[in-house]
Design an enzyme around this catalytic site. Structure first.
Site, PDB file in Angstrom:
ATOM      1  N   ASN A 151       0.619  -0.981   0.029  1.00 37.00           N
ATOM      2  CA  ASN A 151       0.068   0.126   0.123  1.00 37.00           C
ATOM      3  C   ASN A 151       0.882   1.186  -0.062  1.00 37.00           C
ATOM      4  O   ASN A 151       2.023   1.215   0.493  1.00 37.00           O
ATOM      5  CB  ASN A 151      -0.791   0.086   1.317  1.00 37.00           C
ATOM      6  CG  ASN A 151      -2.054  -0.957   1.087  1.00 37.00           C
ATOM      7  OD1 ASN A 151      -2.467  -1.308   0.051  1.00 37.00           O
ATOM      8  ND2 ASN A 151      -2.271  -1.660   2.227  1.00 37.00           N
ATOM      9  N   CYS A 173      -5.508  -7.248  -3.109  1.00 33.54           N
ATOM     10  CA  CYS A 173      -6.195  -6.894  -1.549  1.00 33.54           C
ATOM     11  C   CYS A 173      -7.280  -7.781  -1.235  1.00 33.54           C
ATOM     12  O   CYS A 173      -8.080  -8.256  -1.914  1.00 33.54           O
ATOM     13  CB  CYS A 173      -6.790  -5.365  -1.742  1.00 33.54           C
ATOM     14  SG  CYS A 173      -7.345  -4.732   0.021  1.00 33.54           S
ATOM     15  N   HIS A 174      -7.391  -8.178   0.253  1.00 33.72           N
ATOM     16  CA  HIS A 174      -8.257  -9.059   0.621  1.00 33.72           C
ATOM     17  C   HIS A 174      -9.581  -8.348   1.506  1.00 33.72           C
ATOM     18  O   HIS A 174     -10.215  -8.954   2.033  1.00 33.72           O
ATOM     19  CB  HIS A 174      -7.432  -9.802   1.866  1.00 33.72           C
ATOM     20  CG  HIS A 174      -7.090  -9.337   3.092  1.00 33.72           C
ATOM     21  ND1 HIS A 174      -5.873  -9.673   3.737  1.00 33.72           N
ATOM     22  CD2 HIS A 174      -7.196  -7.850   3.498  1.00 33.72           C
ATOM     23  CE1 HIS A 174      -5.688  -8.777   4.702  1.00 33.72           C
ATOM     24  NE2 HIS A 174      -6.173  -7.637   4.551  1.00 33.72           N
ATOM     25  N   HIS A 210      -9.528  -0.132  -1.444  1.00 33.97           N
ATOM     26  CA  HIS A 210     -10.170   0.411  -0.103  1.00 33.97           C
ATOM     27  C   HIS A 210     -11.263   1.094  -0.108  1.00 33.97           C
ATOM     28  O   HIS A 210     -11.672   1.525   1.027  1.00 33.97           O
ATOM     29  CB  HIS A 210      -8.848   0.920   0.696  1.00 33.97           C
ATOM     30  CG  HIS A 210      -7.789  -0.003   1.211  1.00 33.97           C
ATOM     31  ND1 HIS A 210      -6.528   0.364   1.425  1.00 33.97           N
ATOM     32  CD2 HIS A 210      -7.766  -1.142   1.269  1.00 33.97           C
ATOM     33  CE1 HIS A 210      -5.753  -0.605   1.840  1.00 33.97           C
ATOM     34  NE2 HIS A 210      -6.353  -1.611   1.705  1.00 33.97           N
TER      35      HIS A 210
END
Length: 461
Positions: A151, A173-174, A210
């Protein structure tokens, strides 16, 4: 069945988090025969992880992966099929400045690694690092598949494409997994048994890293949006978590939330939010969620906790490397091994990833790094058409995406004055008077100056 060989170069191979998740996932898998080369500027950390990897190999369910710490990035990359990039841009002391300096100016950040003043300055120091890695990949493994775990995901994935346009890269990304877990829980409650996992849940993802949303949810052919709508309505005011948060557990305290920000964004924009509340809140004006974090039942994560947590993880890793404790071949929630298997021709796999917009997301310029679904197969990473967000939500997303793209371009061209003008347009910075914002920006840059290119700093002086 003969296992499929794959050579993986892990850049940041001394990782205390993502590297061991990969080791556990490879130990759980029965279809790959992996050779993993661990490279890290802290070579001792890579050597420690190589020892840990050997212990995971000993409990493998399939062909044991082989691990080696290598002294140079060139040696790690040579002949690699897959490259994993998982680095910490700077140190936790730098991240503390990213969070603490804005706090003195009244700006609250829950994470500080993606947007807001913290995410912006983290990007400034990380972009040169990622460009250097991309250039090394171009020189030593130009046809390798590359997964970025670092990130700020959108900016750094874009930086690597800027440095090496032909790179075969996706950002992983999780965060979307959080919503998929919720949907599996709903279905299991209805079934009266633990029948489904998050892997059974299909979602259509739209957004940027995000700040992700979904406009379709499926499970075994069933449209789960009505059930999720009822679930969000039921828990919108009370909040929901899969288990009670333990107030004495710092990890629970700082990383679990009760989805109230997600539910509120769903109410406001008509589309379910997927990422965690701590991340989602930072994309919105501070007065909406961050000022009232306790009321919205999420926590601002202090860097001091990350320092303590790292020390505990290092102690556990050192013990595991020394032969103490027991490694388990338990599958994590991460998608990386499934993605690799798809690329190696071992079936097809759909996953949300960060890629340049090639038309998969309507309403954002082509080339913008967006997060949508992609198909992993022997043909490569193929973005899937995601569609368009509701207009009000798209406007917020487009504002952040444009700032991220412009930030990357300004750093690449050394345009310092443009950087400040971009910095002050972030929703968390906008309320500050221009002079105050400039003072904060200069203070943050000075704190991380040792990581910045000299040419950029020369432009600032």
């Amino acid at each position: 069945m003969t296992a499929t060989p794959v050579t993986i170069a892990y850049i940041g191979g001394g990782s205390l988090n993502w590297a061991t998740k990969l080791m556990a996932d490879l130990a759980h898998d029965t279809t790959l025969a992996a050779q993993v080369r661990l490279y890290d500027i802290d070579h001792a950390a890579a050597e420690r992880n190589a020892k840990i990897g050997t212990r995971f190999a000993d409990v493998s369910k399939g062909t044991p992966a082989r691990y080696a710490a290598v002294p140079s990035i060139e040696e790690a990359l040579s002949g690699a099929d897959v490259v994993v990039v998982s680095i910490l841009p700077g140190a936790f002391d730098d991240m503390a400045c990213d969070v603490d300096i804005p706090a003195r100016y009244g700006i609250k950040q829950a994470v500080g690694d993606t947007v807001g003043p913290g995410g912006f300055v983290r990007a400034l120091r990380a972009i040169p690092m990622m460009i250097s890695i991309a250039e090394a990949i171009r020189a030593n493994a130009p046809r390798a598949w590359v997964c970025n775990l670092t990130n700020p995901m959108s900016v750094l994935t874009g930086a690597m494409y800027q440095a090496f346009p032909a790179i075969r890269l996706w950002g992983e990304c999780h965060e979307v997994t959080k919503l998929r877990h919720q949907v599996a829980w709903i279905a299991n409650q209805e079934a009266g048994a633990a029948r489904y996992s998050h892997r059974d849940v299909e979602v259509n993802v739209l957004g940027i890293n995000h700040f992700t949303f979904v406009d379709a949810i499926g499970l075994e052919g069933r449209d789960m949006l009505p059930a999720y709508r009822a679930f969000a309505g039921q828990h919108g005011n009370s909040g929901w978590s899969p288990r009670e948060i333990d107030p004495t557990d710092e990890h629970d305290l700082y990383f679990m939330d009760r989805s109230r920000v997600k539910f509120d964004l769903y109410r406001r924009f008509g589309i379910p939010a997927a990422a965690g509340d701590r991340h989602l809140a930072e994309f919105m004006p501070q007065g909406e969620y961050l000022d009232l974090a306790a009321d919205w039942e999420f926590t601002l994560t202090p860097v001091s906790y990350r320092v303590r947590d790292r020390a505990e993880k290092r102690a556990r890793a050192d013990a595991l490397a020394a032969g103490q404790g027991v490694p388990y071949a338990d599958r994590s929630d991460e998608a990386l091994v499934d993605q690799i298997k798809g690329l190696m021709g071992l079936g097809q796999f759909v996953s949300n990833v960060n890629l340049p917009n090639r038309g998969q997301m309507d309403g954002l310029p082509l080339g913008t790094i967006v997060e949508t679904n992609a198909l992993f197969s022997s043909l490569g990473v193929t973005p899937l058409v995601a569609g368009r967000m509701p207009d009000a939500l798209l406007a917020i997303t487009a504002d952040h995406a444009a700032r991220q793209s412009a930030l990357l371009q300004a750093v690449g061209e050394g345009r310092w004055d443009d950087l400040f003008e971009l910095f002050r347009t972030d929703p968390l910075v906008v309320p500050l008077p221009a002079e105050t914002a400039r003072q904060m920006f200069d203070e943050m840059v000075q704190a991380t100056a040792h990581h910045l290119p000299r040419d950029l700093l020369k432009e600032a002086s």
